[in-house]
Write a protein that holds these residues in place. Sequence first.
Motif, short mmCIF file in Angstrom:
data_model
loop_
_atom_site.label_atom_id
_atom_site.label_comp_id
_atom_site.label_asym_id
_atom_site.label_seq_id
_atom_site.Cartn_x
_atom_site.Cartn_y
_atom_site.Cartn_z
N ARG A 167 0.84 -1.22 0.00
CA ARG A 167 0.00 0.00 0.00
C ARG A 167 0.86 1.25 0.00
NH1 ARG A 167 -2.08 3.97 3.02
NH2 ARG A 167 -0.84 3.41 4.85
N ARG A 168 1.89 1.25 0.83
CA ARG A 168 2.78 2.42 0.90
C ARG A 168 3.54 2.63 -0.41
NH1 ARG A 168 5.60 1.77 6.90
NH2 ARG A 168 3.64 1.77 8.10
N ASN A 169 3.81 1.53 -1.08
CA ASN A 169 4.52 1.62 -2.36
C ASN A 169 3.58 2.01 -3.52
OD1 ASN A 169 6.89 0.90 -1.12
ND2 ASN A 169 6.79 -1.26 -1.72
N GLY A 170 2.29 2.11 -3.21
CA GLY A 170 1.33 2.49 -4.26
C GLY A 170 0.81 1.32 -5.05
N ALA A 171 1.22 0.10 -4.73
CA ALA A 171 0.73 -1.09 -5.44
C ALA A 171 -0.57 -1.52 -4.76
CB ALA A 171 1.77 -2.20 -5.41
N LEU A 172 -1.62 -0.71 -4.96
CA LEU A 172 -2.85 -0.87 -4.18
C LEU A 172 -3.63 -2.12 -4.54
CD1 LEU A 172 -3.93 2.88 -4.19
CD2 LEU A 172 -2.66 1.64 -2.43
N ALA A 173 -3.62 -2.51 -5.80
CA ALA A 173 -4.35 -3.71 -6.21
C ALA A 173 -3.74 -4.95 -5.55
CB ALA A 173 -4.33 -3.85 -7.72
N HIS A 174 -2.40 -5.00 -5.51
CA HIS A 174 -1.73 -6.15 -4.89
C HIS A 174 -1.93 -6.12 -3.37
CE1 HIS A 174 0.78 -9.66 -5.27
NE2 HIS A 174 1.55 -9.23 -4.27
N ALA A 175 -1.94 -4.91 -2.81
CA ALA A 175 -2.18 -4.77 -1.37
C ALA A 175 -3.56 -5.32 -1.03
CB ALA A 175 -2.08 -3.30 -0.96
N LEU A 176 -4.55 -5.01 -1.88
CA LEU A 176 -5.91 -5.50 -1.65
C LEU A 176 -5.99 -7.01 -1.80
CD1 LEU A 176 -8.55 -4.11 -0.91
CD2 LEU A 176 -9.14 -4.08 -3.34
N TYR A 177 -5.21 -7.55 -2.74
CA TYR A 177 -5.17 -9.01 -2.94
C TYR A 177 -4.62 -9.71 -1.69
CZ TYR A 177 -2.98 -13.42 -4.31
OH TYR A 177 -2.56 -14.72 -4.34
N MET B 239 -6.66 -12.25 1.87
CA MET B 239 -6.30 -13.55 2.43
C MET B 239 -6.15 -13.53 3.94
SD MET B 239 -3.65 -15.13 -0.40
CE MET B 239 -2.59 -13.70 -0.52
N MET B 240 -6.28 -12.35 4.55
CA MET B 240 -6.15 -12.26 6.01
C MET B 240 -7.34 -12.92 6.69
SD MET B 240 -4.70 -8.34 6.43
CE MET B 240 -4.99 -8.34 8.20
N GLN B 241 -7.06 -13.57 7.81
CA GLN B 241 -8.10 -14.28 8.55
C GLN B 241 -8.71 -13.43 9.66
OE1 GLN B 241 -9.21 -17.42 7.68
NE2 GLN B 241 -7.87 -17.03 5.92
N ASP B 242 -7.94 -12.51 10.21
CA ASP B 242 -8.43 -11.65 11.28
C ASP B 242 -9.36 -10.60 10.67
OD1 ASP B 242 -8.75 -9.62 13.22
OD2 ASP B 242 -6.86 -10.15 14.18
N LYS B 243 -10.66 -10.76 10.87
CA LYS B 243 -11.66 -9.91 10.23
C LYS B 243 -11.52 -8.45 10.64
CE LYS B 243 -13.71 -13.44 8.27
NZ LYS B 243 -13.60 -13.65 6.82
N GLU B 244 -11.24 -8.22 11.91
CA GLU B 244 -11.10 -6.84 12.39
C GLU B 244 -9.93 -6.13 11.74
OE1 GLU B 244 -10.15 -4.56 16.59
OE2 GLU B 244 -11.19 -6.48 16.64
N GLU B 245 -8.76 -6.77 11.77
CA GLU B 245 -7.57 -6.17 11.17
C GLU B 245 -7.73 -6.04 9.65
OE1 GLU B 245 -4.92 -4.77 12.55
OE2 GLU B 245 -5.81 -5.13 14.51
N LYS B 246 -8.36 -7.04 9.07
CA LYS B 246 -8.60 -7.03 7.62
C LYS B 246 -9.44 -5.82 7.23
CE LYS B 246 -10.45 -10.09 4.02
NZ LYS B 246 -10.98 -11.46 3.79
N THR B 247 -10.51 -5.54 7.99
CA THR B 247 -11.40 -4.42 7.69
C THR B 247 -10.68 -3.09 7.87
OG1 THR B 247 -13.30 -5.75 8.41
CG2 THR B 247 -13.63 -3.36 8.26
N LYS B 248 -9.90 -2.98 8.96
CA LYS B 248 -9.15 -1.74 9.20
C LYS B 248 -8.20 -1.44 8.05
CE LYS B 248 -7.30 -1.12 13.30
NZ LYS B 248 -6.66 -1.46 14.60
N GLN B 249 -7.49 -2.47 7.63
CA GLN B 249 -6.52 -2.26 6.56
C GLN B 249 -7.22 -1.98 5.23
OE1 GLN B 249 -3.81 -5.46 5.04
NE2 GLN B 249 -2.23 -4.15 5.93
N LYS B 250 -8.34 -2.63 5.02
CA LYS B 250 -9.08 -2.41 3.76
C LYS B 250 -9.53 -0.95 3.66
CE LYS B 250 -11.51 -5.86 2.22
NZ LYS B 250 -12.58 -6.85 2.02
N VAL B 251 -9.95 -0.38 4.79
CA VAL B 251 -10.34 1.04 4.81
C VAL B 251 -9.16 1.91 4.38
CG1 VAL B 251 -10.97 2.96 6.34
CG2 VAL B 251 -12.16 0.78 6.53
N ALA B 252 -7.96 1.60 4.92
CA ALA B 252 -6.77 2.39 4.57
C ALA B 252 -6.45 2.27 3.09
CB ALA B 252 -5.59 1.91 5.41
#
Length: 427
Positions: free
Chosen positions: A320-330, A334-347
């Motif tokens: 995400r920081r590198n700007g490769a947002l599509a790969h970051a989303l991919y 695959m993350m299992q922790d729903k809470e952390e996954k949602t937080k990061q998805k927002v970012a």
Amino acid sequence: MLKKLLTLSVVFFSVLTLQAKETEDQTINHMEIATIMYYDGKYDKALDELQKAKESHMDIEWDKYHNMRGLIFLKEENYQSSINAFKEAILATRKKVYQPPVEDKPQREYLFKIFSKNDKQEKPVVKTPVFDPEKLRKDQIEEIYIYLSQAYYKAGEYLNAVHALDDAGEKGRASASLFTLRAECYWKADQKGSAIDALSRGSKLFPEDATLLKQKFYYFAELKLYQASIDAAKAYMKKVPANAQEYISLAQMLQSAGEGEQAIEILEEAKLKFPSSAKVDILLGHYYNQKEMPHVTADLFEEGSFYDAKYLKEAAEMYRRNGALAHALYLNSMMQDKEEKTKQKVAIYISKGEFEKIIGLKDAMDRYGLLQNDNMRYALAYSYYMVKDYDEAEAHLKKIEDDELFSKATVIRKNIEKCRSNSLECL
């Protein structure tokens, strides 16, 4: 006649009872029972049996009595009592009168053996070892001193523990682990030079033992004698195939010494030897990131996540920081922790400017309690503001309590008022 028979019966019964009691007293060996209780882990019962042995007025082996008490107290972490008991055991052993072992009785010659054909065959001569009471005494005292050193160490009396090891004579130098203990005692007593010297003496006596070199490596590192520590680590790695964690420890020490390039070299070597070690990948990635090589870092983080999914978050964040947002989303998917996954998805969606998708995550944010976090509520409010849903934006901005975010929220609310007054302001 009947009266006489009754009297004889009573006397006979009394004699039998007395004999039974005497037999019982003779057969109960409280020392042996205490030993059994000790090995069963029943320390209170073992102490009870030792007390009964003491009170039995029998001639018990006082050296064993005190030694057993010392061992029990050591197990119960009653270290001062253990120390005292072992000292008593040493005194009792010094006074002990050793008796030579009782020789086995010769086998009875039966009538048929007299006429046996094998009667004339020579029997093998068995040499009986020479009875040496002073050697037995010395061995026993040295063994007790080993136990005493452990009690002193546990009690935090480190120099006394070293003295006990010295008093243990040959037994106190019988293994590499005892030199490790010596070194640790000196180290904790703040005698660093003596600690390293103990390890060096141990290495001379036990050149094949690698643990002494390993401990020396850590001591040198703690003293910030980095070159000496590196030499010790390399010598250790020659003796024993080092594991991934030991490579990591060496790399961290080199990094602390300002030898970043060497640290990376060590980790690159570890990566070849342990390709499935996620920790090696992650640490190597962090070191490359410090060298401002974020793309290499992202690749290493992703590789580490192949072997340990807990690093998916770090890998996605780096992309995400590198700007490769599509790969970051991919990777995020695959993350299992729903809470952390949602937080990061927002970012990630904020970075992509996809505010509608953030609003689409509102139910998930609410479900995982993320809206209790003012940063997450601000992100949602800002998304409503950007899509011009001012009522929802204000509703969430009003709930923000964090001082810094409240100031930002105030600015947005002023902008909302301008937009409402003049829609051309927010085209």
